[in-house]
Write an enzyme that holds these catalytic residues in place. Structure first.
Site: not given
Length: 309
Positions: A60, A62, A88, A163, A202, A204, A274, A299-300
């Site tokens: 991911n 971001d 993402e 995602y 991801d 989530n 993830d 951020d991942h």
């Protein structure tokens, strides 16, 4: 995965019901040294003795354009997977950076972007070898307009990158997420009847308490609600396996996401969101499932699968 400030505080282990300070002021505690995760050496042989012949990486990013500027592609070239899956991406196809569209290492590139919102969601799959067939979405308009899924068929398996929708701040999308979980599971089960599959991305959700630093403060926050965790449990019950937990059932402090706030990454206050999820029939060929937590740029962090197929 994004959270509001209140959720971020909970992610750091704070909550609203902290007891009042005691009358006797306690001596200030020394801050605890963070417990970091050290990704062990890659295992390249499966349980049944085969050598890994397929390497898949998922990340991911971001925001693809920012990630490219942060030298994400340098790490990819070093890791050198056969297939790279990104989530993402937040980038329409017309705005993709030339640095990635022109990559000669991956001549076969596939992109899915949100049809409604520019700069939202989006996934990609970059392959060294051309798949037999590539499809987008899961066949349901309410889900497919957000550009969340790409499926590639290879000779012996399907690869699905996803995602998964976030239940969002205040859980405003939790009902939608529950519908997604049911529909996505049905889609994967249908594929699995034709050919085994690898799902990556991801997803989530932190499935169990071991999968995030502060489970107690996050039970009402997106990514760790009972409903989302149950959705993942039901996916596993349908004949799929969380590859990382299959190999490392007791491993703590192994996370793939850290908020940008409050130095969460340096303190390793994170979540494992993830995954590589496999059809159970692929398990004999599983070699290793890696968390590349030293790789920066999002951020991942990326994750990598070694498998014999």
């Amino acid at each position: 995965m994004k959270r509001g400030k209140k959720a971020e505080a909970a992610a750091e282990g704070e909550n609203d019901t902290a007891s009042a300070p005691s009358k006797k002021a306690k001596a200030a505690k020394e801050p605890e040294a963070p417990i970091l995760y050290d990704d062990p050496p890659d295992k390249m042989t499966s349980k049944d003795g085969r050598n890994a012949n397929m390497k898949i990486t998922s990340w991911n990013v971001d925001g693809l354009r920012a990630w490219v500027k942060k030298k994400g592609l340098d790490w990819v070239r070093e890791e050198d997977p056969d297939i790279l899956c990104l989530q993402e991406t937040k980038c329409a196809e017309k705005a993709l950076p030339a640095e990635i569209t022109s990559m000669p290492e991956y001549p076969h590139k596939y992109w899915a972007a949100s049809g409604d919102k520019e700069g939202y969601s989006g996934v990609a799959m970059l392959c060294k070898t051309e798949p037999i067939k590539v499809t987008y979405g899961i066949g349901k308009e309410e889900h497919d307009k957000e550009g969340r899924v790409i499926t590639a068929e290879f000779p012996s398996f399907y690869l699905v990158t996803a995602y998964v929708p976030n239940a969002s701040r205040g859980l405003v999308r939790l009902d939608y997420r529950k519908t997604w979980d049911v529909d996505f599971r049905a889609y994967l089960s249908e594929l699995d009847m034709q050919k085994p599959l690898v799902l990556c991305g991801d997803l989530n959700v932190a499935h169990q308490e071991i999968d995030l630093k502060n489970p107690k403060g996050n039970k009402k926050n997106a990514g760790f609600t009972p409903e989302e965790r149950e959705g993942f449990s039901q996916l596993l019950a349908a004949g799929f396996v969380d590859s990382y937990r299959e190999l490392y059932p007791e491993q703590t402090n192994a996370y793939t996401f850290w908020t940008y706030m409050m130095n969460a990454r340096s303190k390793n206050v994170g979540w494992r969101l993830d995954y590589f999820v496999l059809s159970s029939s692929l398990l004999p060929g599983l070699c290793d499932s890696k968390i590349r937590n030293k790789a920066m740029g999002s951020d991942h962090c990326p994750i990598t699968l070694h498998i014999a197929v």
